[in-house]
Design an enzyme around this catalytic site. Structure first.
Site, PDB file in Angstrom:
ATOM      1  CD1 TRP A   1     -12.434  -2.438  80.877  1.00 27.15           C
ATOM      2  CD2 TRP A   1     -14.140  -1.022  80.980  1.00 27.15           C
ATOM      3  NE1 TRP A   1     -13.422  -2.928  80.048  1.00 27.15           N
ATOM      4  CE2 TRP A   1     -14.478  -2.085  80.084  1.00 27.15           C
ATOM      5  CE3 TRP A   1     -15.072  -0.007  81.188  1.00 27.15           C
ATOM      6  CZ2 TRP A   1     -15.704  -2.148  79.421  1.00 27.15           C
ATOM      7  CZ3 TRP A   1     -16.290  -0.081  80.524  1.00 27.15           C
ATOM      8  CH2 TRP A   1     -16.601  -1.131  79.656  1.00 27.15           C
ATOM      9  CG  ASP A   2     -12.085  -6.214  83.535  1.00 31.09           C
ATOM     10  OD1 ASP A   2     -11.878  -5.383  82.636  1.00 31.09           O
ATOM     11  OD2 ASP A   2     -12.037  -7.437  83.353  1.00 31.09           O
TER      12      ASP A   2
ATOM     13  CD  GLU B   1     -11.697  -5.320  74.282  1.00 27.95           C
ATOM     14  OE1 GLU B   1     -11.029  -4.666  75.096  1.00 27.95           O
ATOM     15  OE2 GLU B   1     -11.790  -6.568  74.300  1.00 27.95           O
TER      16      GLU B   1
ATOM     17  CE  LYS C   1     -14.450  -9.503  73.802  1.00 33.23           C
ATOM     18  NZ  LYS C   1     -13.015  -9.162  73.971  1.00 33.23           N
ATOM     19  CD  GLN C   2     -16.833  -5.743  76.001  1.00 35.52           C
ATOM     20  OE1 GLN C   2     -16.002  -6.460  75.469  1.00 35.52           O
ATOM     21  NE2 GLN C   2     -16.600  -5.129  77.146  1.00 35.52           N
TER      22      GLN C   2
END
Length: 785
Positions: free
Chosen positions: A355-356, A498, A611-612
């Protein structure tokens, strides 16, 4: 040691990434960040002479192969063209022998050229000056140029140069090629053929060499060598003090998967064409090839005309570095290929697309080069075949896009097993390919974003509607009815964060699925009313008459997590009940993932740590659906719990921090994002550069500090420059018009390339103009309260 402010010349200020100390313990950093490419192929910048620990990578986009049934498909590491066997008086040359001074390796971003130079002294006191140059041509996408100059500063030497095509390469042990045919034509033109073991892609590689001594052409008779998976030549000559020897090597790379050979071309056709091209380039020579390459890059920099006046010179260099790598990694030549998470700079993530692309890279192309944006989205259309197969295999309808994608028809290619569990010692299962499913709505969102920004109706008619409608069918079949609460849930997923696996009702996933289905209903109704022929065509293919009432019935019953009394939206059903620990040591970490020095993934799954960016992504993609006070409360809550262990995270938080008027934090996060590859960590890029982060750097500038957004089909501009910046200028395409936007302390200036009326909102106020617009800064940005 890396130098980002090297003074090479006035015209190369803020264009150079330089290494000024050489260490065999940190080879990967420069190999990756100084990698070369043109979208067709990528060449990792290993040194000409070999060292233990090096990674010699040559990748050709789209040539995926599977080593065997137990592994997933990956970009195969093609034959090496760059290694030279250099011998001085019979001894193999190495910087680990003798001594050297004046060492410098530089990537000239402006011209996309790699250079390396140093003076070397042998144990016998003989001194030589070496200069190496290398480029992957942007003018001729199949060509590579290399040059070595050796000047004898002291003494006389016998120099030996071995060069060829080395097919003894692998991907960290996986060998993807059969033994190929080798040949040398006229003692000059080297040829090696390779074919991948499973996908049966044929590679045709050629190389040729030329020589000069003190500027005059030199004919040297080679010693020819053909070994297993290798073809090479060796040249020897005597150099006297003061002599300068110039060695040029030109190479070409073709494959049977190239678009020009996608018809019925047989091997003999490819082979003869490739050899003919090499001979033409050999006649043309290194200097003319380099000149054409430099002109092609000059056009790139004219097209992506970003200027930045900052107190910190590094900022502009970082932006140019990002644009450089976005260009060299993107297959602008062929819609059948996507962008790898490491571009073409390393083996990390096996060349797969995530998806980046849609969320972090595509915006750059939507607003800077819509033609390439469309090509990347056509790749996703071609991927419907694999997406539909994945949905069917998992018991769902419609199109369920793979978490990791390779060749469009491959379907899911995420590896099943990953790193070791520090507690159990067992290999960790990678669940992303099974349950990280938000990518289907991310792609639908990207299609909608592209269409609203460009107005490309033809793309929507041929590709876009079908993607949005078929992903909506997937989500409708994926929803799970919760009898107790009388609503639909999406259970057992991984969201963008994640570190949280097997969660129910990840807010990002649920909101984006809702968006996807809502968009499908809107377009289904519009097509039925206004485009009955196209509706009939899509209905025949997708069963829209049956799907539409299902979407309508389920849409209003999808559970969308709401803010609690503190205005916090729960990231998932259990996040807010998890244990809170002191994250200070990990927030201040010198390398990502330090949390796993103390915890395994199961333990992390039970902590309030991310994580993000997860919830935060909603405030960027669907920002007009949330109240300012909700955004602010969630930002304050989740930012302190986010470790930014993903390179995708910092740019999102930077943009949002700027939205909230926290300019200092926004700028700090931007700098940290820029330093993921360019920072002092000498192992951060060993597996390759971070392509999403590089797209995020552009997003920080344009979507963050310039405040560019597409909201409901309208262009918004709400700039707020950091204190370190005086001026920011960039091109932006909107609905077919190219705008050049300049923002400084005095105000905003926009020039349009077309005669059309441009309508947008600046700081929330409607503005329209033709040709040119100038607004004073007083009408500029207002922070979100």
């Amino acid at each position: 040691m890396l130098n980002y402010s090297k003074r090479v010349s006035d015209d190369l200020m803020q264009w150079v990434v330089a290494e000024e100390q050489f260490s065999t313990l940190t080879l990967g950093k420069c190999e990756a960040i100084m990698s070369l490419g043109n979208g067709y192929m990528g060449l990792r910048s290993a040194t000409e002479e070999p060292y233990i620990g090096e990674k010699r990578n040559l990748f050709v986009n789209g040539t995926f192969n599977k080593f065997d049934e137990e592994e997933v498909t990956e970009l195969p590491n093609a034959a090496d063209l760059t290694r030279l066997d250099l011998r001085i008086d019979g001894e193999r040359f190495s910087l680990e022998k003798g001594s050297f001074t004046g060492y410098s390796r530089m990537l000239n971003i402006r011209d996309a050229e790699l250079t390396r130079s140093f003076d070397w002294e042998s144990k016998d006191g003989k001194k030589l000056r070496f200069t190496f140059r290398r480029f992957v041509s942007l003018h001729h996408k199949h060509a590579i140029g290399m040059r070595m100059e050796v000047t004898l500063l002291q003494g006389d030497v016998r120099l030996s140069v071995g060069s060829g095509i080395d097919g003894q390469m692998n991907n960290s042990g996986s060998q993807h090629f059969h033994e190929g045919e080798k040949r040398i034509y006229d003692k000059t033109y080297l040829e090696l053929l390779q074919q991948t073991t499973e996908s049966k892609v044929t590679f045709v590689l050629h190389a040729a060499h030329s020589h000069k001594l003190n500027g005059a052409e030199l004919n040297l008779a080679p010693r020819m060598e053909i070994e297993r998976r290798q073809v090479a030549v060796k040249y020897e000559l005597d150099l006297c003090e003061g002599d300068t020897y110039t060695f040029d090597k030109l190479a070409t790379v073709y494959t049977s998967r190239d678009l020009e050979f996608s018809g019925e071309s047989d091997l003999s056709t490819i082979r003869s064409h490739a050899l003919e091209q090499l001979k033409a380039l050999h006649d043309q020579g290194f200097d003319e090839m380099l000149s054409e390459h430099q002109k092609a890059w000059a056009e790139v920099w004219r097209d992506y005309d970003i200027t930045l006046k900052s107190k910190n010179e590094f900022d502009l260099l970082a932006v140019r570095f990002a644009v450089y790598h976005l260009v060299v990694m993107t297959p602008a030549h062929d819609r059948r290929m996507g962008i790898g998470a490491k571009g073409l700079s390393g083996e990390g993530y096996k060349g797969h697309s995530f998806w980046d692309t849609e969320i972090f890279i595509l915006p750059f192309y939507i607003y800077s080069n819509p033609r390439i944006a469309r090509s990347l989205l056509e790749y996703r259309y071609l991927g419907l075949e694999g997406a539909r197969r994945k949905a069917k295999e998992n018991g769902f309808e419609g199109a369920m896009y793979p978490w990791e994608a390779a060749w469009p028809s491959d379907g899911e290619v995420t590896p099943v097993w990953g790193a070791v569990d520090i507690v159990t010692g067992e290999q960790t299962k990678i669940w992303s390919g099974f349950i990280e499913q938000h990518i289907s709505s991310d792609i639908a969102y990207a299609v909608w974003h592209y269409f609203k920004a460009t107005g490309d109706q033809e793309y929507m008619d041929r590709y876009g509607y079908e993607i949005i409608l078929d992903t909506a069918k997937f989500w409708a079949s994926r929803l799970e009815w919760d009898e107790e609460h009388g609503r639909y849930h999406i259970n057992e997923v991984i969201g963008p964060d994640e570190y949280k696996e097997h969660v129910d009702n990840n807010a990002f996933t649920n909101y984006m699925a809702h968006f996807n289905i809502s968009l499908a209903i809107q377009y289904c109704d519009e097509l039925k009313e206004k485009r009955p022929e196209l509706f009939a065509e899509l209905n025949s293919k997708l069963g829209l008459e049956a799907a539409r009432p299902v979407w309508e019935e389920k849409l209003g019953l999808i559970y969308l997590p709401q803010p609690n009394e503190q205005n916090i939206i729960p990231q998932d059903d259990t996040y807010l009940q998890k244990q809170i620990i002191d994250l200070t040591p990990y927030k201040n970490q010198s390398k990502v993932g330090s949390l796993f020095d103390d915890y395994n993934l199961d333990q992390v799954n039970n902590l309030q740590v991310s994580k993000q960016a997860d919830i935060m992504m909603l405030f960027l993609l669907l920002e007009d659906r949330f109240q300012p006070e909700v955004k602010r409360a969630n930002y304050n809550y989740y930012e302190e719990k986010t470790l930014h262990d993903s390179s995708l995270s910092l740019s999102t938080h930077s943009i949002l921090a700027n939205d909230f008027g926290d300019e200092a934090l926004a700028y700090d996060l931007f700098r940290r994002a820029a330093e993921i590859d360019l920072g002092p960590n000498m192992h951060s890029s060993d597996a390759g550069i971070h392509s999403a982060s590089l797209g995020g750097i552009w997003e920080c500038l344009v979507m963050g500090f310039a405040g560019v957004r597409m909201l409901g089909g309208e262009l918004h501009l709400n700039p707020r420059l950091p204190q370190a910046w005086e001026e920011l200028s960039f091109p932006l395409y909107w609905q077919g018009s190219r705008l050049q936007i300049r923002i400084d302390r005095s105000g905003i200036r926009i020039k349009s390339s077309s005669a059309d009326v441009i309508r947008l909102k600046v700081a929330g106020k409607p503005v329209s103009f033709e040709g040119e617009l100038e607004l004073p800064q007083t009408s500029g940005a207002q922070p979100i309260s």
